[in-house]
Write a protein that holds these residues in place. Structure first.
Motif, PDB file in Angstrom:
ATOM      1  N   CYS A   1      15.983  29.715   5.204  1.00 14.22           N
ATOM      2  CA  CYS A   1      15.417  30.362   6.390  1.00 14.22           C
ATOM      3  C   CYS A   1      14.294  29.519   6.991  1.00 14.22           C
ATOM      4  O   CYS A   1      14.160  29.428   8.218  1.00 14.22           O
ATOM      5  N   ALA A   2      13.484  28.903   6.130  1.00 12.14           N
ATOM      6  CA  ALA A   2      12.408  28.041   6.622  1.00 12.14           C
ATOM      7  C   ALA A   2      12.969  26.854   7.394  1.00 12.14           C
ATOM      8  O   ALA A   2      12.429  26.461   8.436  1.00 12.14           O
ATOM      9  N   ALA A   3      14.070  26.272   6.899  1.00  3.21           N
ATOM     10  CA  ALA A   3      14.689  25.145   7.596  1.00  3.21           C
ATOM     11  C   ALA A   3      15.251  25.590   8.946  1.00  3.21           C
ATOM     12  O   ALA A   3      15.110  24.892   9.957  1.00  3.21           O
ATOM     13  N   ALA A   4      15.901  26.765   8.966  1.00  2.00           N
ATOM     14  CA  ALA A   4      16.440  27.280  10.221  1.00  2.00           C
ATOM     15  C   ALA A   4      15.323  27.591  11.208  1.00  2.00           C
ATOM     16  O   ALA A   4      15.439  27.337  12.415  1.00  2.00           O
ATOM     17  N   GLN A   5      14.227  28.134  10.700  1.00  2.00           N
ATOM     18  CA  GLN A   5      13.093  28.450  11.560  1.00  2.00           C
ATOM     19  C   GLN A   5      12.476  27.177  12.138  1.00  2.00           C
ATOM     20  O   GLN A   5      12.094  27.132  13.317  1.00  2.00           O
ATOM     21  N   ALA A   6      12.398  26.120  11.324  1.00  2.00           N
ATOM     22  CA  ALA A   6      11.875  24.847  11.811  1.00  2.00           C
ATOM     23  C   ALA A   6      12.773  24.276  12.907  1.00  2.00           C
ATOM     24  O   ALA A   6      12.287  23.742  13.911  1.00  2.00           O
ATOM     25  N   ARG A   7      14.073  24.394  12.731  1.00  2.00           N
ATOM     26  CA  ARG A   7      15.002  23.897  13.752  1.00  2.00           C
ATOM     27  C   ARG A   7      14.814  24.657  15.057  1.00  2.00           C
ATOM     28  O   ARG A   7      14.762  24.058  16.137  1.00  2.00           O
ATOM     29  N   ARG A   8      14.738  25.990  14.978  1.00  2.00           N
ATOM     30  CA  ARG A   8      14.544  26.773  16.199  1.00  2.00           C
ATOM     31  C   ARG A   8      13.204  26.442  16.865  1.00  2.00           C
ATOM     32  O   ARG A   8      13.096  26.430  18.091  1.00  2.00           O
ATOM     33  N   THR A   9      12.202  26.178  16.067  1.00  2.00           N
ATOM     34  CA  THR A   9      10.895  25.829  16.624  1.00  2.00           C
ATOM     35  C   THR A   9      10.960  24.509  17.384  1.00  2.00           C
ATOM     36  O   THR A   9      10.399  24.382  18.487  1.00  2.00           O
ATOM     37  N   ALA A  10      11.650  23.524  16.808  1.00  2.00           N
ATOM     38  CA  ALA A  10      11.809  22.236  17.494  1.00  2.00           C
ATOM     39  C   ALA A  10      12.615  22.402  18.778  1.00  2.00           C
ATOM     40  O   ALA A  10      12.306  21.774  19.811  1.00  2.00           O
ATOM     41  N   GLU A  11      13.631  23.243  18.741  1.00  2.00           N
ATOM     42  CA  GLU A  11      14.427  23.499  19.943  1.00  2.00           C
ATOM     43  C   GLU A  11      13.592  24.202  21.013  1.00  2.00           C
ATOM     44  O   GLU A  11      13.718  23.900  22.213  1.00  2.00           O
ATOM     45  N   LEU A  12      12.747  25.137  20.588  1.00  2.00           N
ATOM     46  CA  LEU A  12      11.858  25.816  21.521  1.00  2.00           C
ATOM     47  C   LEU A  12      10.938  24.815  22.213  1.00  2.00           C
ATOM     48  O   LEU A  12      10.738  24.881  23.437  1.00  2.00           O
TER      49      LEU A  12
ATOM     50  N   ALA B   1       1.881  26.041  20.404  1.00  2.00           N
ATOM     51  CA  ALA B   1       1.589  26.218  18.973  1.00  2.00           C
ATOM     52  C   ALA B   1       1.025  27.606  18.697  1.00  2.00           C
ATOM     53  O   ALA B   1       1.343  28.228  17.676  1.00  2.00           O
ATOM     54  N   ALA B   2       0.199  28.123  19.605  1.00  2.00           N
ATOM     55  CA  ALA B   2      -0.346  29.466  19.431  1.00  2.00           C
ATOM     56  C   ALA B   2       0.767  30.505  19.533  1.00  2.00           C
ATOM     57  O   ALA B   2       0.758  31.500  18.797  1.00  2.00           O
ATOM     58  N   GLU B   3       1.731  30.289  20.432  1.00  2.00           N
ATOM     59  CA  GLU B   3       2.887  31.192  20.533  1.00  2.00           C
ATOM     60  C   GLU B   3       3.671  31.214  19.226  1.00  2.00           C
ATOM     61  O   GLU B   3       4.080  32.273  18.743  1.00  2.00           O
ATOM     62  N   VAL B   4       3.909  30.041  18.672  1.00  2.00           N
ATOM     63  CA  VAL B   4       4.649  29.948  17.413  1.00  2.00           C
ATOM     64  C   VAL B   4       3.876  30.652  16.301  1.00  2.00           C
ATOM     65  O   VAL B   4       4.447  31.373  15.472  1.00  2.00           O
ATOM     66  N   GLY B   5       2.546  30.452  16.283  1.00  2.00           N
ATOM     67  CA  GLY B   5       1.731  31.118  15.281  1.00  2.00           C
ATOM     68  C   GLY B   5       1.834  32.633  15.376  1.00  2.00           C
ATOM     69  O   GLY B   5       1.995  33.320  14.364  1.00  2.00           O
ATOM     70  N   LEU B   6       1.774  33.165  16.579  1.00  2.00           N
ATOM     71  CA  LEU B   6       1.895  34.612  16.758  1.00  2.00           C
ATOM     72  C   LEU B   6       3.257  35.112  16.286  1.00  2.00           C
ATOM     73  O   LEU B   6       3.358  36.147  15.625  1.00  2.00           O
ATOM     74  N   ALA B   7       4.327  34.370  16.639  1.00  2.00           N
ATOM     75  CA  ALA B   7       5.671  34.783  16.228  1.00  2.00           C
ATOM     76  C   ALA B   7       5.811  34.790  14.708  1.00  2.00           C
ATOM     77  O   ALA B   7       6.566  35.600  14.151  1.00  2.00           O
ATOM     78  N   ARG B   8       5.075  33.917  14.031  1.00  2.00           N
ATOM     79  CA  ARG B   8       5.105  33.854  12.571  1.00  2.00           C
ATOM     80  C   ARG B   8       4.032  34.733  11.923  1.00  2.00           C
ATOM     81  O   ARG B   8       3.916  34.769  10.705  1.00  2.00           O
ATOM     82  N   GLY B   9       3.249  35.448  12.743  1.00  2.00           N
ATOM     83  CA  GLY B   9       2.177  36.279  12.195  1.00  2.00           C
ATOM     84  C   GLY B   9       1.048  35.445  11.637  1.00  2.00           C
ATOM     85  O   GLY B   9       0.458  35.808  10.611  1.00  2.00           O
TER      86      GLY B   9
END
Length: 457
Positions: free
Chosen positions: A45-56, A79-87
């Protein structure tokens, strides 16, 4: 029978709901197998999340390029958006965005190891931290050198191996990076449990080793002398080696002999029952958290401390501070102090950084007043992020709502000025307000006290 979902978000929700209702295992071996399988799933899941983050990130840059945003400003606030999405806080979001970008662009073998569960996100982060300063081609070379060599390595050992490869590949860059790191030296404090805190100093390795060696040597001398009684303990209990080292550290940094006498200003919030009677509601140190009421009273009773008391007024139902406003552009001192007491740490969801700035939620240039209702205590980073295109804050004294450029919303409710007070436990006290406060007309107030300790050496 339900159809299996097709989108990734729906699949993840489907799996999450299934994992919430697992049947009990029948053996210890089965439990271990499941623990391992779930750990591998977390890594995937962490790898998939990293891929989606790079695509974003790629999509955001393309969209901003089409809008004519200068290259240097593209991706601001992402980066702040990504942080919020990850809590997580903006600082952690920045760190994670770097991880995702590096794995996707330069380290596919490490990303594959993460997807297969051979390493977890913590160890992937350790790898990326050590190669972040390298050129892309050197990062790719480290990726190949480390492939298949992760087994049995903890984050610290893994980071050391990666660092050795990185410094060999770019010796001059390593020296330059060390010089940059030296310029980032600092001291920070973060709360710990039971009225304690961690003081962290980022200094050069030789200085850190020297500090530890000096404290160890001098603590050995104290232990060998037999004079180990704790000066703050009336029973004269002997101190351990670690306690002696901690006391020596405090004494030398503060330049005084009593570790209790700290030259600083501290805001401590207490109920009147706890301050003047036998109340057991914990005190609250602004920005740090709760401490037992009895311990706070000891600090206040310290004869070396200069102390001032000020009443603060709260609503009985939720113990939030009442309103107060000013017509000036700058927040007056009493209002700033009350915002710090109310918000405690940065008000942005998931951010626990210290408050650095009192922000106008609706900016002054848009007609926002300098008032209790329009004030938020933010760290410097969150206050800057708020000004990026697409970000909006909406706030009342009870709640802050943050909307990001993608339209997602994150909220944080304001807590009571003191945690742990049962609602409506006390009778309404004297309603006489402080001159600086404009009290709400729709509720009576209860009283807490804030003690400002300026503790001198």
């Amino acid at each position: 029978m339900k159809n299996f979902p097709t989108s990734l978000a729906a699949e993840a929700t489907f799996l999450r709901d299934g994992l919430a209702v697992l049947d009990p295992v029948k053996s210890q071996a089965e439990a271990i197998d499941d623990i391992r399988a779930l750990e591998e799933l977390k890594a995937a899941c962490a790898a998939a999340q990293a891929r989606r983050t790079a695509e974003l990130e790629a999509l955001r840059h393309e969209e901003e390029k089409a809008r004519g945003v200068p290259k240097a400003r593209r991706g601001n606030g992402l980066a702040a958006e990504v942080g919020l999405a990850r809590g997580q806080s903006p600082a952690r979001g920045t760190k994670y965005l770097t991880l995702a970008r590096t794995l996707e662009d330069d380290m596919p073998l490490t990303k594959n190891a993460l997807a297969l569960g051979q390493i977890n996100e913590e160890r992937a982060q350790a790898v990326v931290n050590e190669v972040s300063w390298l050129a892309p081609e050197h990062r790719s070379e480290v990726d190949e050198l480390m492939a298949g060599k992760f087994e049995g390595l903890g984050p610290r050992k893994l980071a050391g191996k990666v660092r050795a490869h990185a410094e060999r590949l770019d010796l001059h860059g390593a020296v330059a990076r060390n010089e940059i790191a030296h310029s980032e030296r600092r001291v920070t404090v973060r709360p710990a449990a039971y009225g304690m805190a961690y003081v962290t100093a980022l200094v050069s390795t030789q200085q850190a080793v020297g500090i530890l060696a000096t404290l160890t040597r001098d603590a050995n001398s104290v232990i060998n002398s037999g004079e180990t009684a704790d000066p703050t303990d009336p029973t004269g209990q002997p101190r351990t080696h670690g306690q002696v080292m901690a006391d020596l550290f405090v004494q030398r940094v503060n330049g005084q002999t009593s570790p209790q006498a700290v030259p600083a200003e501290v805001l401590v919030v207490m109920t009147d029952e706890a301050l003047f009677g036998e109340g057991d509601t914990p005190a609250w140190i602004a920005g740090h958290g709760p401490v037992p009421a009895e311990l706070a009273k000891r600090w206040i009773a310290n004869p070396q401390a200069e102390m001032s008391l000020r009443r603060v007024f709260t609503r009985p139902k939720d113990h939030q501070l009442v309103a107060m406003e000013s017509r000036s552009r700058s927040f007056p001192a009493i209002l700033r102090r009350m915002v710090v007491l109310r918000d405690d740490t940065c008000r942005t969801p998931f951010c626990d950084a210290p408050i650095k700035e009192i922000d106008h939620v609706v900016p002054v240039h848009e007609g926002g007043p300098t008032s209790w209702e329009n004030a938020s205590g933010l760290c410097a980073a969150c206050n800057k992020i708020k000004e990026h295109t697409g970000w909006t804050h909406q706030a009342t004294p009870e709640r802050l709502s943050v909307t990001t450029p993608t339209g997602h919303q994150y909220a944080k409710d304001t807590g009571p000025v003191l945690e742990g007070i049962p609602p409506d436990r006390r009778e309404p006290p004297d309603k006489r307000p402080l001159p600086e406060l404009r009290l709400s007309t729709d509720c009576y107030t209860t009283t807490e006290w804030t003690a400002t300790l300026r503790i001198a050496a």
